[in-house]
Write a protein that holds these residues in place. Structure first.
Motif, PDB file in Angstrom:
ATOM      1  N   LEU A 257     140.233  22.853 190.549  1.00 40.14           N
ATOM      2  CA  LEU A 257     140.522  21.639 189.788  1.00 40.14           C
ATOM      3  C   LEU A 257     141.874  21.055 190.176  1.00 40.14           C
ATOM      4  O   LEU A 257     141.997  19.838 190.395  1.00 40.14           O
ATOM      5  CB  LEU A 257     140.490  21.957 188.301  1.00 40.14           C
ATOM      6  N   LEU A 258     142.884  21.897 190.283  1.00 45.83           N
ATOM      7  CA  LEU A 258     144.212  21.416 190.637  1.00 45.83           C
ATOM      8  C   LEU A 258     144.256  20.872 192.062  1.00 45.83           C
ATOM      9  O   LEU A 258     144.998  19.939 192.362  1.00 45.83           O
ATOM     10  CB  LEU A 258     145.237  22.536 190.469  1.00 45.83           C
ATOM     11  N   ASP A 259     143.446  21.457 192.935  1.00 45.83           N
ATOM     12  CA  ASP A 259     143.419  21.026 194.327  1.00 45.83           C
ATOM     13  C   ASP A 259     142.822  19.634 194.481  1.00 45.83           C
ATOM     14  O   ASP A 259     143.263  18.849 195.325  1.00 45.83           O
ATOM     15  CB  ASP A 259     142.627  22.047 195.152  1.00 45.83           C
ATOM     16  N   ASP A 260     141.825  19.316 193.648  1.00 38.88           N
ATOM     17  CA  ASP A 260     141.138  18.025 193.769  1.00 38.88           C
ATOM     18  C   ASP A 260     140.587  17.614 192.408  1.00 38.88           C
ATOM     19  O   ASP A 260     139.384  17.705 192.154  1.00 38.88           O
ATOM     20  CB  ASP A 260     140.007  18.141 194.797  1.00 38.88           C
ATOM     21  N   PRO A 261     141.450  17.147 191.496  1.00 40.26           N
ATOM     22  CA  PRO A 261     141.007  16.851 190.130  1.00 40.26           C
ATOM     23  C   PRO A 261     139.890  15.817 190.056  1.00 40.26           C
ATOM     24  O   PRO A 261     139.048  15.879 189.149  1.00 40.26           O
ATOM     25  CB  PRO A 261     142.278  16.326 189.448  1.00 40.26           C
ATOM     26  N   ALA A 262     139.855  14.876 190.992  1.00 38.79           N
ATOM     27  CA  ALA A 262     138.863  13.807 190.931  1.00 38.79           C
ATOM     28  C   ALA A 262     137.445  14.298 191.218  1.00 38.79           C
ATOM     29  O   ALA A 262     136.471  13.602 190.894  1.00 38.79           O
ATOM     30  CB  ALA A 262     139.232  12.700 191.909  1.00 38.79           C
ATOM     31  N   ARG A 263     137.312  15.473 191.804  1.00 39.56           N
ATOM     32  CA  ARG A 263     135.985  15.972 192.179  1.00 39.56           C
ATOM     33  C   ARG A 263     135.208  16.499 190.985  1.00 39.56           C
ATOM     34  O   ARG A 263     133.974  16.603 191.039  1.00 39.56           O
ATOM     35  CB  ARG A 263     136.136  17.082 193.247  1.00 39.56           C
ATOM     36  N   TYR A 264     135.886  16.836 189.910  1.00 35.02           N
ATOM     37  CA  TYR A 264     135.245  17.565 188.816  1.00 35.02           C
ATOM     38  C   TYR A 264     135.277  16.774 187.519  1.00 35.02           C
ATOM     39  O   TYR A 264     136.237  16.068 187.216  1.00 35.02           O
ATOM     40  CB  TYR A 264     135.919  18.929 188.631  1.00 35.02           C
ATOM     41  N   ALA A 265     134.208  16.928 186.738  1.00 28.08           N
ATOM     42  CA  ALA A 265     134.113  16.268 185.443  1.00 28.08           C
ATOM     43  C   ALA A 265     134.801  17.065 184.350  1.00 28.08           C
ATOM     44  O   ALA A 265     134.927  16.582 183.225  1.00 28.08           O
ATOM     45  CB  ALA A 265     132.644  16.054 185.078  1.00 28.08           C
ATOM     46  N   GLY A 266     135.240  18.260 184.665  1.00 29.09           N
ATOM     47  CA  GLY A 266     135.930  19.096 183.696  1.00 29.09           C
ATOM     48  C   GLY A 266     135.936  20.533 184.145  1.00 29.09           C
ATOM     49  O   GLY A 266     135.271  20.907 185.125  1.00 29.09           O
ATOM     50  N   ALA A 267     136.695  21.354 183.427  1.00 30.63           N
ATOM     51  CA  ALA A 267     136.758  22.782 183.741  1.00 30.63           C
ATOM     52  C   ALA A 267     137.071  23.568 182.479  1.00 30.63           C
ATOM     53  O   ALA A 267     137.842  23.121 181.622  1.00 30.63           O
ATOM     54  CB  ALA A 267     137.817  23.062 184.804  1.00 30.63           C
ATOM     55  N   ALA A 268     136.458  24.730 182.369  1.00 26.92           N
ATOM     56  CA  ALA A 268     136.739  25.661 181.277  1.00 26.92           C
ATOM     57  C   ALA A 268     137.438  26.889 181.864  1.00 26.92           C
ATOM     58  O   ALA A 268     136.898  27.537 182.767  1.00 26.92           O
ATOM     59  CB  ALA A 268     135.456  26.064 180.570  1.00 26.92           C
ATOM     60  N   ILE A 269     138.627  27.168 181.348  1.00 25.38           N
ATOM     61  CA  ILE A 269     139.441  28.287 181.813  1.00 25.38           C
ATOM     62  C   ILE A 269     139.352  29.357 180.726  1.00 25.38           C
ATOM     63  O   ILE A 269     140.051  29.298 179.703  1.00 25.38           O
ATOM     64  CB  ILE A 269     140.905  27.836 182.037  1.00 25.38           C
ATOM     65  N   LEU A 270     138.481  30.332 180.937  1.00 23.49           N
ATOM     66  CA  LEU A 270     138.163  31.319 179.910  1.00 23.49           C
ATOM     67  C   LEU A 270     138.846  32.645 180.210  1.00 23.49           C
ATOM     68  O   LEU A 270     138.570  33.284 181.223  1.00 23.49           O
ATOM     69  CB  LEU A 270     136.653  31.529 179.833  1.00 23.49           C
ATOM     70  N   TYR A 271     139.765  33.037 179.341  1.00 26.13           N
ATOM     71  CA  TYR A 271     140.387  34.362 179.403  1.00 26.13           C
ATOM     72  C   TYR A 271     140.995  34.632 180.777  1.00 26.13           C
ATOM     73  O   TYR A 271     140.795  35.669 181.389  1.00 26.13           O
ATOM     74  CB  TYR A 271     139.375  35.448 178.994  1.00 26.13           C
ATOM     75  N   GLY A 272     141.731  33.629 181.238  1.00 32.90           N
ATOM     76  CA  GLY A 272     142.369  33.740 182.541  1.00 32.90           C
ATOM     77  C   GLY A 272     143.545  32.781 182.630  1.00 32.90           C
ATOM     78  O   GLY A 272     143.914  32.116 181.656  1.00 32.90           O
ATOM     79  N   THR A 273     144.103  32.700 183.807  1.00 32.46           N
ATOM     80  CA  THR A 273     145.284  31.884 184.044  1.00 32.46           C
ATOM     81  C   THR A 273     145.013  30.863 185.129  1.00 32.46           C
ATOM     82  O   THR A 273     144.155  31.071 185.998  1.00 32.46           O
ATOM     83  CB  THR A 273     146.464  32.775 184.485  1.00 32.46           C
ATOM     84  N   LEU A 274     145.735  29.769 185.087  1.00 33.65           N
ATOM     85  CA  LEU A 274     145.770  28.907 186.254  1.00 33.65           C
ATOM     86  C   LEU A 274     146.531  29.617 187.371  1.00 33.65           C
ATOM     87  O   LEU A 274     147.390  30.464 187.113  1.00 33.65           O
ATOM     88  CB  LEU A 274     146.466  27.589 185.907  1.00 33.65           C
ATOM     89  N   PRO A 275     146.241  29.283 188.626  1.00 35.38           N
ATOM     90  CA  PRO A 275     146.901  29.958 189.755  1.00 35.38           C
ATOM     91  C   PRO A 275     148.254  29.315 190.065  1.00 35.38           C
ATOM     92  O   PRO A 275     148.392  28.549 191.010  1.00 35.38           O
ATOM     93  CB  PRO A 275     145.900  29.781 190.891  1.00 35.38           C
ATOM     94  N   PHE A 276     149.238  29.651 189.272  1.00 35.78           N
ATOM     95  CA  PHE A 276     150.581  29.120 189.496  1.00 35.78           C
ATOM     96  C   PHE A 276     151.182  29.734 190.765  1.00 35.78           C
ATOM     97  O   PHE A 276     150.887  30.878 191.117  1.00 35.78           O
ATOM     98  CB  PHE A 276     151.477  29.427 188.300  1.00 35.78           C
ATOM     99  N   ASP A 277     152.014  28.949 191.449  1.00 39.28           N
ATOM    100  CA  ASP A 277     152.731  29.435 192.641  1.00 39.28           C
ATOM    101  C   ASP A 277     151.767  29.979 193.698  1.00 39.28           C
ATOM    102  O   ASP A 277     152.043  30.980 194.364  1.00 39.28           O
ATOM    103  CB  ASP A 277     153.747  30.519 192.247  1.00 39.28           C
ATOM    104  N   ALA A 278     150.631  29.292 193.840  1.00 36.34           N
ATOM    105  CA  ALA A 278     149.598  29.777 194.769  1.00 36.34           C
ATOM    106  C   ALA A 278     149.135  28.673 195.720  1.00 36.34           C
ATOM    107  O   ALA A 278     148.037  28.738 196.258  1.00 36.34           O
ATOM    108  CB  ALA A 278     148.402  30.329 193.993  1.00 36.34           C
ATOM    109  N   GLY A 279     149.976  27.660 195.906  1.00 39.92           N
ATOM    110  CA  GLY A 279     149.662  26.643 196.903  1.00 39.92           C
ATOM    111  C   GLY A 279     148.908  25.437 196.399  1.00 39.92           C
ATOM    112  O   GLY A 279     148.554  24.553 197.184  1.00 39.92           O
TER     113      GLY A 279
END
Length: 205
Positions: free
Chosen positions: A111-133
């Motif tokens: 999602l962070l790489d290409d927000p326009a490609r997706y209609a949404g995202a559910a982040i369940l019991y996890g983290t966004l990939p900070f400091d990962a490019g």
């Protein structure tokens, strides 16, 4: 990398919104596909097997600690995933990502790489990939529907990463956020699954 192994459920209509289910580290596509039985039947579901063998299951990226992807590994698997997605879902078809644990970090990276490609995202019991490019700049997810569900007693994902994810999604990201914490550990609370079903039914289509 070889072509993904994919398990499907739900609607067979090629125009129906496609919900891509992304399993956790060490799991597989059949396990997370069971969620589809609790979600809106008019949507299409595709559970994808991660490409890296991990114990008795599979993983989305090599990491340098729990919730901390190695950037080069994440980039390789995101490109692999996008090649598959662009074959199965034309640009006009809504695609929603639903990731659990390691799959949540992968969904967040996509999602962070290409927000326009997706209609949404559910982040369940996890983290966004900070400091990962991938960018985590202010307003990066402006207007994108994002559901975050966390366990108050989760001892698998580092608390600092859970908190950072919560704060970014509900704040600087600019996302159209829905966020909940339930009194559980590292597993999907029934109430959170119900919230996911409602979110899919009402929102990101």
């Amino acid at each position: 990398m070889t072509a993904p192994v994919v398990a499907t459920a739900g609607s067979a209509d090629p125009a129906a919104p496609l919900v891509v289910l992304l399993h956790g580290r060490g799991s597989h596509e059949r396990e997370i596909l069971t969620l589809s039985g609790h979600l809106p039947p008019e949507l299409s579901y595709a559970a994808v097997r991660a490409p890296i063998t991990e114990g008795g299951g599979f993983a989305w990226f090599a990491n340098r600690g729990i919730g901390r992807p190695i950037p080069a590994s994440l980039r390789t698997t995101m490109d692999w995933f996008r090649a598959w997605l662009d074959r199965v879902a034309a640009e006009g078809r809504p695609v929603i990502l639903v990731g659990f644990s390691g799959g949540a970090a992968f969904a967040g990276g996509l999602l962070l790489d290409d927000p326009a490609r997706y209609a949404g995202a559910a982040i369940l019991y996890g983290t966004l990939p900070f400091d990962a490019g991938v960018p985590t700049t202010p307003q990066r997810l402006s207007g994108v529907p994002v559901l975050v569900a966390q366990g108050e007693h989760d001892t698998v994902i580092p608390r600092e990463l859970l908190d950072r994810t919560w704060d970014y999604v509900t704040g600087d990201s600019g996302a159209q956020s829905t966020a909940r914490r339930d009194p559980v550990g590292h597993g999907i609370a029934p109430e959170a699954l119900g919230a996911l079903a409602d979110w899919l039914q009402e929102g990101p289509k």
